[in-house]
Design a protein around this motif. Structure first.
Motif, mmCIF file in Angstrom:
data_model
loop_
_atom_site.group_PDB
_atom_site.id
_atom_site.type_symbol
_atom_site.label_atom_id
_atom_site.label_comp_id
_atom_site.label_asym_id
_atom_site.label_seq_id
_atom_site.Cartn_x
_atom_site.Cartn_y
_atom_site.Cartn_z
ATOM 1 N N SER A 292 44.175 40.155 53.948
ATOM 2 C CA SER A 292 43.501 40.634 55.148
ATOM 3 C C SER A 292 43.260 42.133 55.035
ATOM 4 O O SER A 292 43.944 42.834 54.283
ATOM 5 N N HIS B 37 43.487 36.748 48.017
ATOM 6 C CA HIS B 37 43.318 36.440 49.431
ATOM 7 C C HIS B 37 44.277 37.307 50.236
ATOM 8 O O HIS B 37 45.383 37.587 49.789
ATOM 9 N N CYS C 206 40.298 38.162 54.264
ATOM 10 C CA CYS C 206 39.608 38.592 53.042
ATOM 11 C C CYS C 206 39.818 37.584 51.918
ATOM 12 O O CYS C 206 40.937 37.085 51.726
ATOM 13 N N ARG C 207 38.768 37.330 51.183
ATOM 14 C CA ARG C 207 38.794 36.511 49.978
ATOM 15 C C ARG C 207 37.599 36.935 49.134
ATOM 16 O O ARG C 207 36.773 37.744 49.586
ATOM 17 N N THR D 286 34.151 38.712 50.378
ATOM 18 C CA THR D 286 34.246 39.445 51.636
ATOM 19 C C THR D 286 33.709 40.863 51.431
ATOM 20 O O THR D 286 34.049 41.531 50.459
ATOM 21 N N GLU E 116 25.508 36.204 48.262
ATOM 22 C CA GLU E 116 26.678 36.688 47.543
ATOM 23 C C GLU E 116 26.322 37.037 46.108
ATOM 24 O O GLU E 116 26.727 38.097 45.601
ATOM 25 N N TYR F 181 31.757 43.766 58.721
ATOM 26 C CA TYR F 181 32.451 42.663 58.043
ATOM 27 C C TYR F 181 31.476 41.522 57.816
ATOM 28 O O TYR F 181 30.774 41.101 58.735
ATOM 29 N N ARG F 182 31.432 41.039 56.589
ATOM 30 C CA ARG F 182 30.645 39.852 56.272
ATOM 31 C C ARG F 182 31.377 39.043 55.219
ATOM 32 O O ARG F 182 31.988 39.601 54.301
ATOM 33 N N GLN F 183 31.323 37.719 55.362
ATOM 34 C CA GLN F 183 31.778 36.843 54.296
ATOM 35 C C GLN F 183 30.535 36.300 53.614
ATOM 36 O O GLN F 183 29.821 35.468 54.174
ATOM 37 N N ALA G 101 28.046 34.407 50.900
ATOM 38 C CA ALA G 101 28.050 33.092 50.262
ATOM 39 C C ALA G 101 26.678 32.824 49.667
ATOM 40 O O ALA G 101 25.676 33.433 50.064
#
Length: 302
Positions: A57, A55, A67-68, A71, A121, A113-115, A117
């Protein structure tokens, strides 16, 4: 892949640099010449970065992003990047400017930027992993180039089709005018910041350009142009050791005092203060949608 000083002929002919049609995969640590990312680096290749562990940034063009695992970052040549966080790691895919020629895919349709899931994912991780495996397994084999190109194209198409954040909408005609302006500004911001010059190039009025920019970004055409110049100045100040006066001259300011006033007005601090603060991590803010311009406007550093 990164540039940490002034451009030079040696940099342009570096045999380790990616070919114009190459696809290379690697780790996050490959992007920085010094452990710990002491300051941003200036990128010279197109990148997809998928965080796999830890984790922290990422600072992409002075926008701090959490960020994790899962990401995804999309970075372009000329942008500045720094990644911070204990044990933060990622799979990095980079490619040259000719890699996707002839394929029906627009890399710029992929959000910065995308997270990820859920099923999205899983699918992206699977495709990135397979691309990395094939790039390593078939390294140096000419016949594998087509395979890697199409794998990258499929990955980019999948990412461009993911549901997007709620962004400012604008009529199609005004969006197209804005995009045309951005293309011309990208080619000409070192030479002119006058809205009248860009209006003449595009064959429209200053009012048309301003209306388009307001519809897409909420900012005037003059603000869009000046923000692009300030962004480039910020990149060079943060990621290189080039003298401040020389940076100003490269961006169309023969007099250092004029450059200093312009930069302070746009960013909120002087060029010297901005450079002095480049090793300080940026605060991570809530991610907000941005208009489809070249890059985020720089963030002032106190």
């Amino acid at each position: 892949m990164v540039t940490t000083g002034q451009p030079s002929p040696a940099t342009r002919t570096d045999p380790s640099a990616p070919r114009v049609d190459a696809i290379v995969t690697g780790a996050l640590a490959d992007l920085t010449p010094a452990p710990g990312w002491p300051r941003p680096v200036l990128l010279d290749a197109d990148l997809l970065i998928l965080v796999t562990h830890g984790h922290g940034s990422a600072e992409l063009d002075f926008r701090a992003l959490p960020c994790r695992p899962g990401t995804l970052l999309r970075a372009r040549p000329g942008q500045v990047l720094r990644c911070l966080g204990p044990q933060l790691d990622a799979t990095v895919v980079r490619w040259g400017p000719e890699t996707l020629r002839g394929l029906d895919v627009d890399p710029d349709a992929v959000p910065a930027y995308r997270q990820l899931a859920g099923e999205d994912e899983d699918a992206v991780i699977s495709e990135v992993t397979q691309l990395a495996v094939d790039a390593e397994r078939h390294a140096g084999i000419p016949a594998a180039a087509a395979l890697l190109r199409h794998q990258l194209a499929v990955l980019l198409l999948r990412l461009s089709l993911l549901p997007g954040a709620d962004e400012r909408t604008a009529p199609r005609a005004e969006m197209e005018t804005f995009r045309r302006l951005c293309r011309d500004v990208e080619r000409g911001y070192r030479h002119t910041r006058r809205v009248e010059d860009y209006a003449a190039q595009l064959g429209c009025s200053v009012r048309t350009l301003t209306r388009a920019c307001l519809a897409v970004t909420g900012r005037s055409a003059k603000q869009v142009i000046d923000e692009r110049v300030a962004l480039q100045a910020s990149r060079l100040l943060a990621a290189t050791d080039e003298p401040i006066a020389r940076i100003g001259r490269r961006l169309g300011f023969p007099e250092p005092t004029n450059f200093g006033r312009f930069f302070t007005r746009e960013v909120g601090v002087s060029p010297g203060a901005f450079r002095a603060a480049r090793e300080q991590p940026l605060p991570v803010r809530m991610v907000r949608p941005r208009p489809p311009a070249d890059s985020p406007a720089p963030v002032g550093r106190a």
